[in-house]
Design an enzyme around this catalytic site. Structure first.
Site, PDB file in Angstrom:
ATOM      1  N   TYR A 160       0.507 -13.562   5.970  1.00 36.93           N
ATOM      2  CA  TYR A 160      -0.070 -14.413   7.021  1.00 36.93           C
ATOM      3  C   TYR A 160       0.490 -15.832   6.988  1.00 36.93           C
ATOM      4  O   TYR A 160       0.236 -16.615   7.905  1.00 36.93           O
ATOM      5  CB  TYR A 160      -1.604 -14.444   6.920  1.00 36.93           C
ATOM      6  CG  TYR A 160      -2.205 -13.134   7.338  1.00 36.93           C
ATOM      7  CD1 TYR A 160      -1.981 -11.994   6.582  1.00 36.93           C
ATOM      8  CD2 TYR A 160      -2.951 -13.015   8.501  1.00 36.93           C
ATOM      9  CE1 TYR A 160      -2.489 -10.777   6.961  1.00 36.93           C
ATOM     10  CE2 TYR A 160      -3.467 -11.784   8.898  1.00 36.93           C
ATOM     11  CZ  TYR A 160      -3.233 -10.677   8.115  1.00 36.93           C
ATOM     12  OH  TYR A 160      -3.731  -9.462   8.494  1.00 36.93           O
ATOM     13  N   LYS A 237      -2.616  -3.233  -3.958  1.00 34.17           N
ATOM     14  CA  LYS A 237      -1.675  -2.108  -3.914  1.00 34.17           C
ATOM     15  C   LYS A 237      -0.613  -2.368  -4.982  1.00 34.17           C
ATOM     16  O   LYS A 237       0.599  -2.367  -4.737  1.00 34.17           O
ATOM     17  CB  LYS A 237      -1.070  -2.017  -2.492  1.00 34.17           C
ATOM     18  CG  LYS A 237      -0.233  -0.793  -2.230  1.00 34.17           C
ATOM     19  CD  LYS A 237      -1.024   0.473  -2.086  1.00 34.17           C
ATOM     20  CE  LYS A 237      -0.089   1.660  -1.947  1.00 34.17           C
ATOM     21  NZ  LYS A 237      -0.780   2.952  -2.074  1.00 34.17           N
ATOM     22  N   ASP A 338      -5.487   1.770  -0.794  1.00 36.97           N
ATOM     23  CA  ASP A 338      -5.717   2.960   0.037  1.00 36.97           C
ATOM     24  C   ASP A 338      -6.970   3.696  -0.430  1.00 36.97           C
ATOM     25  O   ASP A 338      -7.764   4.189   0.370  1.00 36.97           O
ATOM     26  CB  ASP A 338      -4.488   3.884   0.088  1.00 36.97           C
ATOM     27  CG  ASP A 338      -3.782   4.028  -1.251  1.00 36.97           C
ATOM     28  OD1 ASP A 338      -4.259   3.448  -2.246  1.00 36.97           O
ATOM     29  OD2 ASP A 338      -2.746   4.717  -1.300  1.00 36.97           O
ATOM     30  N   ASP A 362      -8.000  -8.011   5.885  1.00 34.93           N
ATOM     31  CA  ASP A 362      -8.049  -7.922   7.351  1.00 34.93           C
ATOM     32  C   ASP A 362      -8.346  -6.477   7.754  1.00 34.93           C
ATOM     33  O   ASP A 362      -9.271  -6.201   8.538  1.00 34.93           O
ATOM     34  CB  ASP A 362      -6.702  -8.393   7.919  1.00 34.93           C
ATOM     35  CG  ASP A 362      -6.736  -8.648   9.414  1.00 34.93           C
ATOM     36  OD1 ASP A 362      -7.767  -8.389  10.048  1.00 34.93           O
ATOM     37  OD2 ASP A 362      -5.707  -9.107   9.954  1.00 34.93           O
TER      38      ASP A 362
END
Ligand SMILES: NC(=O)C1=CN([C@@H]2O[C@H](COP(=O)(O)OP(=O)(O)OC[C@H]3O[C@@H](n4cnc5c(N)ncnc54)[C@H](OP(=O)(O)O)[C@@H]3O)[C@@H](O)[C@H]2O)C=CC1
Ligand SMILES: O=C(O)CCC(=O)C(=O)O
Ligand SMILES: [Mg+2]
Length: 473
Positions: A160, A237, A338, A362
């Protein structure tokens, strides 16, 4: 001081001391109406918040709203491309606490996100998005009430930051050349990898400072929750992006076990301690086997590392955290990104605060909002040490704009978060009560009305606000 706006003639400003707001009885609060459905949602929100404050404090307290501009409205007033005028930035800086509706960001070319820009300009590093269920809200899930989580999303860095180069641009191509010809070959672990020559390039910076200040705020929040919700899950992740997402996890644990040693226990520490509690004579090696079931097939180096971990935990925190004392501490664990998306659906009651980097947060905040009724029920706050801007999780929902049909619940609940941040708990409680009762009585907007069984006639956005206020009595 201002070019085209005039602050209210009554009211004073909120100031900050040690990151905490000092709030007068008549604070001036800037608001941005927002693009798209902002035109419907903001008037509904203002009405509900004003009614709650009036009812709770009988005139002793009152918000003086200060209209400031961003997005399409700002261009109308200030001229072409004046999406985020200096007046607006000056007002938010001056008054410290603001609330906003959603702002449009085009995909691909055009302006970058004004929402993200505001967070970066004011260093609002924690995006706090609670997802809790209001009884009677229709949900695609069987037991939506089991989800009660707060997404704590890092809000200023990650992709971002917006440092990227278009495919085919001169600098983008130069960067790919330098990476392919110099930097990747100079990094043995990257082997013979090469970036495709026709790639666009984006940079994903994750800093130790940014990660730790977010986790610090998340842990401080966890300390205020009831015992059974005192948990912080580091979402990452890190199996794929080791030096960004994996580092976020490691820095999170480092902060928890250094700055909050007395208050926190990590999940792995709790396993090591409880193995010894169940079997006081357990050897370090058997303890390691319990902690890592694949221990016997690991390399000698990895085995030594786990043995060392077991010994360190028992030597350093057995006295303070052992014999079950760890059960009263804040549990800090981590989950791969995930996996957390399925975990909040299959085992929602096992989670509380989900500390994430920017992109994961997000995604996760929209997904969690869906479980408790959808984006119309997803509030949020962007919080820094000297400023806070409250805004919903959702965007401008342009297809519903101006139709007086959208659910204002998420911005109203963002207003509740603002009242709580200001310490105006009585007014916040009134809004939560009113909104809860309206939903419980199936007085809801189209998004919830269509999911109810049997479906009910939807209220307009403005009617939903009226219904909420009616339940203040
Ligand atoms: N902080 C911000 O200001 C944000 C701005 N945006 C921007 O908003 C624009 C539109 O984004 P988009 O992808 O359409 O996502 P939106 O979140 O705006 O809307 C997507 C869908 O979510 C549902 N929804 C959204 N808000 C509500 C609500 N208040 N009540 C009920 N349902 C709601 C609607 O579904 P349905 O039609 O099925 O009922 C809507 O069509 C983009 O420019 C995006 O960049 C996006 C996110 C945050
Ligand atoms: O700023 C935008 O357009 C999107 C931001 C967003 O999706 C969010 O903050 O949740
Ligand atoms: Mg989003």
């Amino acid at each position: 001081m201002y070019d085209k706006i005039i602050p209210p003639t009554t009211g004073t400003k909120i100031t900050f001391k040690n990151g905490e707001p000092i709030v007068p009885d008549n604070p001036i609060i800037p608001f941005i109406r927002g693009d798209g459905t902002g035109i419907d949602i903001w008037p509904a929100t203002e009405k509900v918040l004003d009614a709650a404050v009036a009812k709770a404090y009988k005139g002793q307290r009152k918000i003086s709203w200060f209209r400031v501009y961003a997005g399409d409205e700002a261009c109308d007033l200030y001229g072409t491309y004046q999406y985020l005028p200096q007046d607006t930035l000056t007002a938010i800086k001056e008054y410290g606490v603001a609330i906003k509706g959603p702002l449009t960001t085009p995909v691909g070319g055009g302006i970058r996100s004004l929402n993200v820009a505001l967070r970066q300009i004011f260093d609002l590093y924690a995006c706090v998005r609670p997802c809790r269920y209001y009884a009677g809200t229709p949900s695609p899930h069987k037991n939506p009430e089991k989800l009660d989580v707060i997404v704590y999303r890092e809000n200023t860095e990650d992709i971002y930051l917006g440092i990227e180069w278009k495919q085919g641009s001169e600098i983008g191509d130069r960067l790919i050349k330098i990476l392919n010809e110099e930097l990747i070959p100079a990094t043995p672990e990257h082997g013979k990898k090469q970036i495709p020559l026709d790639a666009g390039i984006g940079i994903k910076p994750i800093s130790k400072t940014g990660s730790q200040r977010l986790v610090r705020r998340a842990i401080k929040h966890a300390l205020l929750l009831p015992k059974d919700k005192q948990q912080v899950t580091l979402v990452h992740k890190g199996n794929i992006m080791k030096y960004t997402e994996g580092a976020f996890r490691d820095w999170g644990y480092e902060l928890a076990t250094q700055e909050f040693r007395a208050e926190c226990v990590t999940e792995r520490e709790s396993w090591i301690l409880s193995n010894k509690e169940k079997n006081p004579a357990i050897s370090a090696e058997d303890n390691a086997r319990e902690v890592d079931p694949g221990y016997d097939s690991l390399t000698p180096e990895k085995k030594a590392q786990i043995l060392q971990e077991v010994e360190t935990v028992l030597n350093t925190i057995w006295d303070t955290h052992g014999n079950g004392k760890w059960k009263d501490k804040i549990m800090v664990n981590d989950r791969i990104a995930d996996s957390i998306f399925q975990q909040i659906q299959t085992r929602p009651d096992e989670y509380s605060i989900l500390a994430t980097m920017n992109l994961n947060g997000d995604y996760l905040s929209d997904a969690a909002a869906a479980i408790v009724g959808g984006l119309g029920m997803g509030p949020g706050a962007n919080i820094g040490d000297a400023c806070a801007i409250f805004e919903a999780t959702h965007g401008t929902a342009p297809k519903h704009a101006g139709l007086d049909r959208i659910n204002p619940g998420s911005v109203i609940l963002s207003g509740v978060m603002m009242l709580e941040f200001m310490g105006w708990q009585e007014a916040a409680d009134l809004v939560k009560k009113g909104l809860g009762q309206a939903i419980a009585n199936s007085q809801v907007t189209y998004d919830l009305a269509r999911l109810l069984e049997p479906p009910v006639a939807p209220l307009k956005c403005s009617e939903f606000a009226e219904a909420i206020i009616q339940y203040f009595d």
